[in-house]
Enzyme design. Structure first.
Site, PDB file in Angstrom:
ATOM      1  N   GLU A  44       4.782  -5.090   7.212  1.00  0.00           N
ATOM      2  CA  GLU A  44       4.031  -4.046   7.934  1.00  0.00           C
ATOM      3  C   GLU A  44       4.529  -3.836   9.350  1.00  0.00           C
ATOM      4  O   GLU A  44       4.545  -2.715   9.864  1.00  0.00           O
ATOM      5  CB  GLU A  44       2.535  -4.394   7.964  1.00  0.00           C
ATOM      6  CG  GLU A  44       1.817  -4.205   6.642  1.00  0.00           C
ATOM      7  CD  GLU A  44       1.859  -5.434   5.757  1.00  0.00           C
ATOM      8  OE1 GLU A  44       2.669  -6.355   6.021  1.00  0.00           O
ATOM      9  OE2 GLU A  44       1.079  -5.475   4.789  1.00  0.00           O
TER      10      GLU A  44
ATOM     11  N   GLU B  14      -0.344  -9.422  -0.491  1.00  0.00           N
ATOM     12  CA  GLU B  14      -1.770  -9.704  -0.252  1.00  0.00           C
ATOM     13  C   GLU B  14      -2.537  -9.820  -1.568  1.00  0.00           C
ATOM     14  O   GLU B  14      -3.384 -10.693  -1.735  1.00  0.00           O
ATOM     15  CB  GLU B  14      -2.360  -8.601   0.640  1.00  0.00           C
ATOM     16  CG  GLU B  14      -1.814  -8.675   2.064  1.00  0.00           C
ATOM     17  CD  GLU B  14      -2.155  -7.450   2.895  1.00  0.00           C
ATOM     18  OE1 GLU B  14      -1.838  -6.319   2.472  1.00  0.00           O
ATOM     19  OE2 GLU B  14      -2.753  -7.609   3.981  1.00  0.00           O
TER      20      GLU B  14
ATOM     21  N   GLY C 206       0.735  -5.024   0.854  1.00  0.00           N
ATOM     22  CA  GLY C 206      -0.431  -5.126  -0.028  1.00  0.00           C
ATOM     23  C   GLY C 206      -0.127  -5.842  -1.337  1.00  0.00           C
ATOM     24  O   GLY C 206      -1.033  -6.406  -1.960  1.00  0.00           O
TER      25      GLY C 206
ATOM     26  N   ALA D  29       0.868  -1.176   0.000  1.00  0.00           N
ATOM     27  CA  ALA D  29       0.000   0.000   0.000  1.00  0.00           C
ATOM     28  C   ALA D  29       0.906   1.229   0.000  1.00  0.00           C
ATOM     29  O   ALA D  29       2.067   1.153   0.431  1.00  0.00           O
ATOM     30  CB  ALA D  29      -0.890  -0.021   1.236  1.00  0.00           C
TER      31      ALA D  29
END
Ligand code: CAA
Length: 266
Positions: free
Chosen positions: A140, A120, A117, A72
């Protein structure tokens, strides 16, 4: 039903050849980090692909040679409020759910960093092929946060609790061969072969009976969220439904006539 493709894409590239769509996240300057605008484009594009019957398989990759998706966009994360953070996570989860349940295979062609992300998103895809240079992980924890696009859940389901917790808690990325060894990716190839391998697999998958493909994905994904007995009933229902298709008659007839089946998606 068809849905119009977005007129203009700022952060994604789309190329359609025969029944295969190649979708490239195109923000190489920030290693293809997913900001809100990119996620929203992805959502709209994925919905259009879902409803386009001429597309039977999708390949998802990142622009440039260094990165699939580096997570992200940390610029947006750095200024998140509690409610905004929750919304951001849920928006991302929604897009990844759409990809997981697209009803046609999505192949992640992991051409470099697949972090946060990015990992993911790759895990929401149906099948993952990695370049042997890829680095994959959920870093993260090093930002003082946790994954927000269901990484804690999909990673655990793919590689098991112990390995998932180690990756999530250390934040250390792993190489492509280790990812292959633990079942996080399906295949590892030299970087120069990645798109060729993805396209060849996509062509194979695109030649299969589309309704049966859709039902297999549905049976696996929904089944994982059900008790075993209910999942079996769901499978049996889909088995019954697929028996009503022209493709089922064509597939069985072609076998008996010793020829290759021509599936039409009906
Ligand atoms: N968000 C925003 N910008 C990013 C980014 C990200 N996730 N990852 C890289 N960039 C930017 C860098 O800031 C840099 O920009 P500038 O050129 O303007 O400085 C550019 O991309 C190139 O990156 P680096 O100079 O850092 O490249 P490197 O080769 O030295 O390192 C890297 C590569 C190890 C991938 C490093 O960029 C990195 O650690 N990136 C962050 C990875 C990360 O923590 N991802 C998780 C994000 S959180 C998340 O995804 C939460 C969630 O679950 C939803």
């Amino acid at each position: 039903m068809t849905l119009a493709y977005p007129d203009h894409l700022d952060n994604l590239l789309l190329e359609r050849t025969d029944a295969i769509a190649l979708l490239t996240v195109n923000r190489p300057k920030v290693l293809n980090a997913l900001n809100t605008a990119t996620l929203d484009e992805l959502r709209r594009l994925v919905l259009a692909l879902k409803h386009d019957e001429t597309v039977r398989c999708v390949i998802l990759t990142g622009a440039g040679e260094k990165s699939f998706i580096a997570g992200a966009d940390i610029n947006e994360l750095a200024v998140q409020t509690p409610t905004g953070g929750r919304d951001l996570a849920m928006r991302g989860q929604h897009v990844l759910d759409l990809i997981e349940n697209l009803g046609k295979p999505v192949i992640a062609a992991i051409n470099g960093y697949a972090l946060g992300g990015g990992c993911e998103l790759a895990m929401a895809c149906t099948i993952r092929i990695a370049a042997d240079t890829a680095r994959i992980g959920q870093p993260e924890i090093n930002l003082g946060i946790i994954p927000g696009y269901a990484g804690t859940q999909r990673l655990t389901r793919l590689v098991g609790r112990g390995r998932a917790l180690e990756m999530l808690l250390t934040g250390d990325p792993i190489g492509a061969h280790e990812a292959h060894r633990i079942g996080l990716v399906n295949r590892v190839v030299p970087p120069g072969e990645l798109l060729k391998e993805a396209r060849a697999l996509a062509a194979t998958l695109a030649s299969k009976a589309p309704v049966a493909v859709r039902y297999i994905i549905d049976a696996v994904n929904k089944g994982l969220q059900m008790p075993f007995g209910e999942a079996q009933v769901h499978e049996a229902t889909l088995f019954g439904l697929v028996a009503s298709t022209e493709d089922m008659r064509e597939g069985t007839k072609a076998f008996l006539e010793k020829r290759k089946a021509e599936f039409k998606g009906r």
